[in-house]
Design a protein around this motif. Structure first.
Motif, PDB file in Angstrom:
ATOM      1  N   ASN A   1       0.813  -1.212   0.000  1.00  0.00           N
ATOM      2  CA  ASN A   1       0.000   0.000   0.000  1.00  0.00           C
ATOM      3  C   ASN A   1       0.851   1.267   0.000  1.00  0.00           C
ATOM      4  OD1 ASN A   1       0.882  -0.250   2.603  1.00  0.00           O
ATOM      5  ND2 ASN A   1      -1.088   0.181   3.547  1.00  0.00           N
ATOM      6  N   THR A   2       2.164   1.116   0.127  1.00  0.00           N
ATOM      7  CA  THR A   2       3.055   2.269   0.002  1.00  0.00           C
ATOM      8  C   THR A   2       4.310   1.840  -0.760  1.00  0.00           C
ATOM      9  OG1 THR A   2       4.318   1.876   2.027  1.00  0.00           O
ATOM     10  CG2 THR A   2       2.308   3.215   2.236  1.00  0.00           C
ATOM     11  N   ALA A   3       4.948   2.813  -1.372  1.00  0.00           N
ATOM     12  CA  ALA A   3       6.211   2.550  -2.068  1.00  0.00           C
ATOM     13  C   ALA A   3       7.275   2.126  -1.060  1.00  0.00           C
ATOM     14  CB  ALA A   3       6.655   3.788  -2.843  1.00  0.00           C
TER      15      ALA A   3
ATOM     16  N   ARG B   1      16.535   3.900  -5.715  1.00  0.00           N
ATOM     17  CA  ARG B   1      16.805   5.104  -6.519  1.00  0.00           C
ATOM     18  C   ARG B   1      15.604   5.444  -7.408  1.00  0.00           C
ATOM     19  NH1 ARG B   1      21.277   3.419  -8.374  1.00  0.00           N
ATOM     20  NH2 ARG B   1      20.483   2.500 -10.266  1.00  0.00           N
ATOM     21  N   THR B   2      15.014   4.427  -8.039  1.00  0.00           N
ATOM     22  CA  THR B   2      13.876   4.647  -8.928  1.00  0.00           C
ATOM     23  C   THR B   2      12.675   5.193  -8.163  1.00  0.00           C
ATOM     24  OG1 THR B   2      14.637   2.893 -10.388  1.00  0.00           O
ATOM     25  CG2 THR B   2      12.338   3.549 -10.609  1.00  0.00           C
ATOM     26  N   VAL B   3      12.410   4.640  -6.983  1.00  0.00           N
ATOM     27  CA  VAL B   3      11.291   5.130  -6.172  1.00  0.00           C
ATOM     28  C   VAL B   3      11.562   6.566  -5.733  1.00  0.00           C
ATOM     29  CG1 VAL B   3      10.094   4.864  -3.958  1.00  0.00           C
ATOM     30  CG2 VAL B   3      10.448   2.874  -5.433  1.00  0.00           C
TER      31      VAL B   3
ATOM     32  N   ARG C   1       9.350   9.951  -6.259  1.00  0.00           N
ATOM     33  CA  ARG C   1       8.709  10.047  -4.942  1.00  0.00           C
ATOM     34  C   ARG C   1       7.443  10.909  -4.973  1.00  0.00           C
ATOM     35  NH1 ARG C   1       7.998   7.142  -0.756  1.00  0.00           N
ATOM     36  NH2 ARG C   1      10.179   6.566  -0.804  1.00  0.00           N
ATOM     37  N   LEU C   2       7.487  12.042  -5.628  1.00  0.00           N
ATOM     38  CA  LEU C   2       6.324  12.932  -5.670  1.00  0.00           C
ATOM     39  C   LEU C   2       5.113  12.217  -6.258  1.00  0.00           C
ATOM     40  CD1 LEU C   2       5.108  15.714  -5.170  1.00  0.00           C
ATOM     41  CD2 LEU C   2       5.917  16.376  -7.435  1.00  0.00           C
ATOM     42  N   GLU C   3       5.326  11.494  -7.343  1.00  0.00           N
ATOM     43  CA  GLU C   3       4.222  10.770  -7.984  1.00  0.00           C
ATOM     44  C   GLU C   3       3.687   9.663  -7.070  1.00  0.00           C
ATOM     45  OE1 GLU C   3       5.022   9.996 -12.363  1.00  0.00           O
ATOM     46  OE2 GLU C   3       6.918  10.850 -11.648  1.00  0.00           O
ATOM     47  N   PHE C   4       4.596   8.926  -6.405  1.00  0.00           N
ATOM     48  CA  PHE C   4       4.148   7.878  -5.481  1.00  0.00           C
ATOM     49  C   PHE C   4       3.355   8.489  -4.330  1.00  0.00           C
ATOM     50  CE2 PHE C   4       7.648   5.271  -7.329  1.00  0.00           C
ATOM     51  CZ  PHE C   4       6.875   4.169  -7.684  1.00  0.00           C
ATOM     52  N   ASP C   5       3.849   9.594  -3.771  1.00  0.00           N
ATOM     53  CA  ASP C   5       3.148  10.238  -2.663  1.00  0.00           C
ATOM     54  C   ASP C   5       1.760  10.712  -3.081  1.00  0.00           C
ATOM     55  OD1 ASP C   5       5.330   9.779  -1.036  1.00  0.00           O
ATOM     56  OD2 ASP C   5       6.082  11.846  -1.127  1.00  0.00           O
ATOM     57  N   GLU C   6       1.651  11.288  -4.275  1.00  0.00           N
ATOM     58  CA  GLU C   6       0.349  11.748  -4.764  1.00  0.00           C
ATOM     59  C   GLU C   6      -0.621  10.583  -4.941  1.00  0.00           C
ATOM     60  OE1 GLU C   6       1.337  13.928  -8.296  1.00  0.00           O
ATOM     61  OE2 GLU C   6       1.895  15.727  -7.171  1.00  0.00           O
ATOM     62  N   MET C   7      -0.127   9.476  -5.501  1.00  0.00           N
ATOM     63  CA  MET C   7      -0.988   8.300  -5.690  1.00  0.00           C
ATOM     64  C   MET C   7      -1.419   7.727  -4.342  1.00  0.00           C
ATOM     65  SD  MET C   7       0.457   6.175  -8.956  1.00  0.00           S
ATOM     66  CE  MET C   7       2.184   6.199  -8.504  1.00  0.00           C
ATOM     67  N   GLU C   8      -0.480   7.626  -3.393  1.00  0.00           N
ATOM     68  CA  GLU C   8      -0.803   7.091  -2.076  1.00  0.00           C
ATOM     69  C   GLU C   8      -1.834   7.975  -1.376  1.00  0.00           C
ATOM     70  OE1 GLU C   8       2.922   6.501   0.000  1.00  0.00           O
ATOM     71  OE2 GLU C   8       3.650   5.190  -1.595  1.00  0.00           O
ATOM     72  N   ASP C   9      -1.668   9.311  -1.465  1.00  0.00           N
ATOM     73  CA  ASP C   9      -2.628  10.225  -0.854  1.00  0.00           C
ATOM     74  C   ASP C   9      -4.010  10.083  -1.484  1.00  0.00           C
ATOM     75  OD1 ASP C   9      -0.737  11.214   0.880  1.00  0.00           O
ATOM     76  OD2 ASP C   9      -0.316  13.022  -0.307  1.00  0.00           O
ATOM     77  N   ALA C  10      -4.065   9.950  -2.805  1.00  0.00           N
ATOM     78  CA  ALA C  10      -5.352   9.808  -3.498  1.00  0.00           C
ATOM     79  C   ALA C  10      -6.056   8.524  -3.073  1.00  0.00           C
ATOM     80  CB  ALA C  10      -5.139   9.828  -5.013  1.00  0.00           C
ATOM     81  N   VAL C  11      -5.304   7.446  -2.938  1.00  0.00           N
ATOM     82  CA  VAL C  11      -5.902   6.175  -2.520  1.00  0.00           C
ATOM     83  C   VAL C  11      -6.383   6.272  -1.073  1.00  0.00           C
ATOM     84  CG1 VAL C  11      -5.408   3.737  -2.047  1.00  0.00           C
ATOM     85  CG2 VAL C  11      -4.627   4.773  -4.181  1.00  0.00           C
ATOM     86  N   LYS C  12      -5.580   6.899  -0.203  1.00  0.00           N
ATOM     87  CA  LYS C  12      -5.994   7.067   1.204  1.00  0.00           C
ATOM     88  C   LYS C  12      -7.297   7.856   1.290  1.00  0.00           C
ATOM     89  CE  LYS C  12      -1.408   6.997   3.237  1.00  0.00           C
ATOM     90  NZ  LYS C  12      -0.337   7.827   3.795  1.00  0.00           N
ATOM     91  N   LYS C  13      -7.385   8.946   0.521  1.00  0.00           N
ATOM     92  CA  LYS C  13      -8.604   9.755   0.524  1.00  0.00           C
ATOM     93  C   LYS C  13      -9.798   8.934   0.040  1.00  0.00           C
ATOM     94  CE  LYS C  13      -6.429  14.241  -0.026  1.00  0.00           C
ATOM     95  NZ  LYS C  13      -6.144  15.348  -0.938  1.00  0.00           N
ATOM     96  N   GLN C  14      -9.577   8.144  -0.993  1.00  0.00           N
ATOM     97  CA  GLN C  14     -10.650   7.313  -1.532  1.00  0.00           C
ATOM     98  C   GLN C  14     -11.082   6.268  -0.510  1.00  0.00           C
ATOM     99  OE1 GLN C  14     -12.333   7.615  -4.355  1.00  0.00           O
ATOM    100  NE2 GLN C  14     -13.573   5.835  -3.938  1.00  0.00           N
TER     101      GLN C  14
END
Length: 134
Positions: free
Chosen positions: A21-23, A60-62, A66-79
């Motif tokens: 559920n998180t990177a 390194r890739t994550v 990081r910004l994109e992963f954080d945005e996706m994780e936040d969107a899923v949490k909100k949902q």
């Protein structure tokens, strides 16, 4: 003695089943795999060095994304924490002559499945056109 075994196939399966559920949890399993390889095979062994390279690449890739992963994780949490709207029962014919097509996606996070409303993704590309280019 390896207390928590992990390998690439297990990581691949967990990822395929949306069990991360998180990177950071994803990266943590690569770190565990690296530590296990060093412990079992020795720090200078070929397998340990390869596991270190894999871990460093994933980390390194994550971090680079990081910004994109954080945005996706936040969107899923909100949902996942948002209240679900009550479904209204409609009878008879629809009052609008043209229904708006809504797109959804099924998301599984920590074993919980939910349907995410992606909204109207019709950007006027193809299909019915309102342009007057005849």
């Amino acid at each position: 003695n390896i207390k928590e075994p992990i390998d690439l196939q297990t990581i691949r399966e967990k990822n395929r089943k949306y069990e991360y559920n998180t990177a950071d949890k994803f990266v943590a399993h690569f770190e565990l795999m690296k530590e296990n390889a060093i412990k079992f095979n020795g720090a200078g062994s070929m397998l340990a060095r390869e596991a270190e390279e894999i871990y460093e690449f994933v980390e390194r890739t994550v971090e680079q994304n990081r910004l994109e992963f954080d945005e996706m994780e936040d969107a899923v949490k909100k949902q996942m924490t948002g209240r679900k709207k009550k479904k209204s029962k409609k009878t008879g014919s629809s009052s609008s002559s043209k229904a708006t097509k809504m797109n959804t996606a099924n998301v599984v996070l920590d074993g919980i499945s939910t349907q995410v409303n992606l909204g109207n993704l019709d950007f006027g590309l193809g299909g019915d056109s309102d342009s007057d280019d005849s």
